[in-house]
Design a protein around this motif. Structure first.
Motif, PDB file in Angstrom:
ATOM      1  N   HIS A  44      -4.487   5.415  -4.529  1.00 53.75           N
ATOM      2  CA  HIS A  44      -3.119   4.944  -4.759  1.00 53.75           C
ATOM      3  C   HIS A  44      -2.205   6.117  -5.124  1.00 53.75           C
ATOM      4  CE1 HIS A  44       0.053   2.159  -6.019  1.00 53.75           C
ATOM      5  NE2 HIS A  44       0.145   2.826  -7.154  1.00 53.75           N
ATOM      6  N   LYS A  47      -1.870   8.646  -2.193  1.00 54.92           N
ATOM      7  CA  LYS A  47      -0.948   8.122  -1.185  1.00 54.92           C
ATOM      8  C   LYS A  47       0.498   8.405  -1.580  1.00 54.92           C
ATOM      9  CE  LYS A  47      -0.041   3.841   1.392  1.00 54.92           C
ATOM     10  NZ  LYS A  47      -0.415   2.393   1.509  1.00 54.92           N
ATOM     11  N   ASN A  88      -6.683   0.421   0.099  1.00 52.63           N
ATOM     12  CA  ASN A  88      -6.499   1.747   0.690  1.00 52.63           C
ATOM     13  C   ASN A  88      -7.851   2.268   1.155  1.00 52.63           C
ATOM     14  OD1 ASN A  88      -7.803   2.830  -1.657  1.00 52.63           O
ATOM     15  ND2 ASN A  88      -5.832   2.881  -2.739  1.00 52.63           N
TER      16      ASN A  88
END
Length: 221
Positions: A44, A47, A88
């Motif tokens: 997370h 990203k 993800n």
């Protein structure tokens, strides 16, 4: 593998092993209990362009694997916030990890971060609940207020707040360590994930607090 020094703790006639890996092994149920893994948190942040070592996520799964091989549980109960956010690439690591333990019963008590659609968990044979009574213990994610605890169906196991205990040395140096916090009607577990913070909590004199050091669990008087 250095398994560290765990602490035996008896609660309501049940035998618990408080582990330095910040989980509990419940002997009668042959169950591992862990809170706030926050898998996917590394992905997370990466990203979002924040540089964090990718192997931190895999390390948490490796620790889970070590605990499974050591204690041979029949089930794992995750007390919410298992996956940090949207799906993800770290989810692929979890799929691979799950394939190594196909017969292991996995139960997820949904937390506020668990927003991935049910179908993805069900596809991996993971049970989903908002709360679950197992023997004398009620598995939840959020700690309960005193008023709610009076109505609870069992002694509450929960996480969410990433509890810590602040220790002060003779030279006034301070350190906050993750802890297991046992109160009269509920226990708050430390966050299992390494990439999480911790908050020093207030406790009553009657509470039993167990600090988690790197390789052992220590009762705090």
């Amino acid at each position: 593998m250095n398994t560290g020094t765990a602490v035996d703790f008896t609660l309501l006639g049940q035998d618990l092993l408080l582990l330095p890996q910040k989980a509990i092994y419940w002997k009668q149920e042959k169950a591992l209990i862990a809170a706030d893994v926050h898998l996917g948190k590394v992905g997370h942040f990466r990203k979002a362009g924040i540089a964090i070592p990718r192997d931190m996520e895999q390390n948490d799964l490796a620790v889970l694997s070590d605990l499974i091989y050591q204690h041979q549980p029949e089930k794992i109960i995750f007390l919410g916030d298992f996956f940090h956010s949207d799906m993800n690439t770290d989810w692929d690591w979890f799929i691979l990890w799950r394939s190594q333990f196909p017969k292991l019963e996995i139960i997820l008590i949904r937390g506020n971060h668990d927003i991935i659609a049910d179908r993805h968990y069900l596809k991996l044979n993971i049970q989903l609940h908002h709360e679950l009574l197992v023997g004398p213990f009620l598995m939840l994610h959020h700690p309960q207020t005193d008023a709610d605890l009076q109505q609870a169906a069992g002694y509450v196991f929960c996480g969410h707040i990433h509890p810590g205990v602040r220790l002060v040395g003779k030279g006034r140096q301070q350190i906050t360590l993750p802890c297991f916090a046992f109160a009269a009607k509920q226990v708050v577990l430390p966050s299992f994930g390494k990439f999480t913070g911790k908050v020093a909590i207030r406790s009553n004199k009657t509470d039993r607090i167990f600090a988690v050091l790197q390789d052992k669990v220590l009762a705090i008087d």
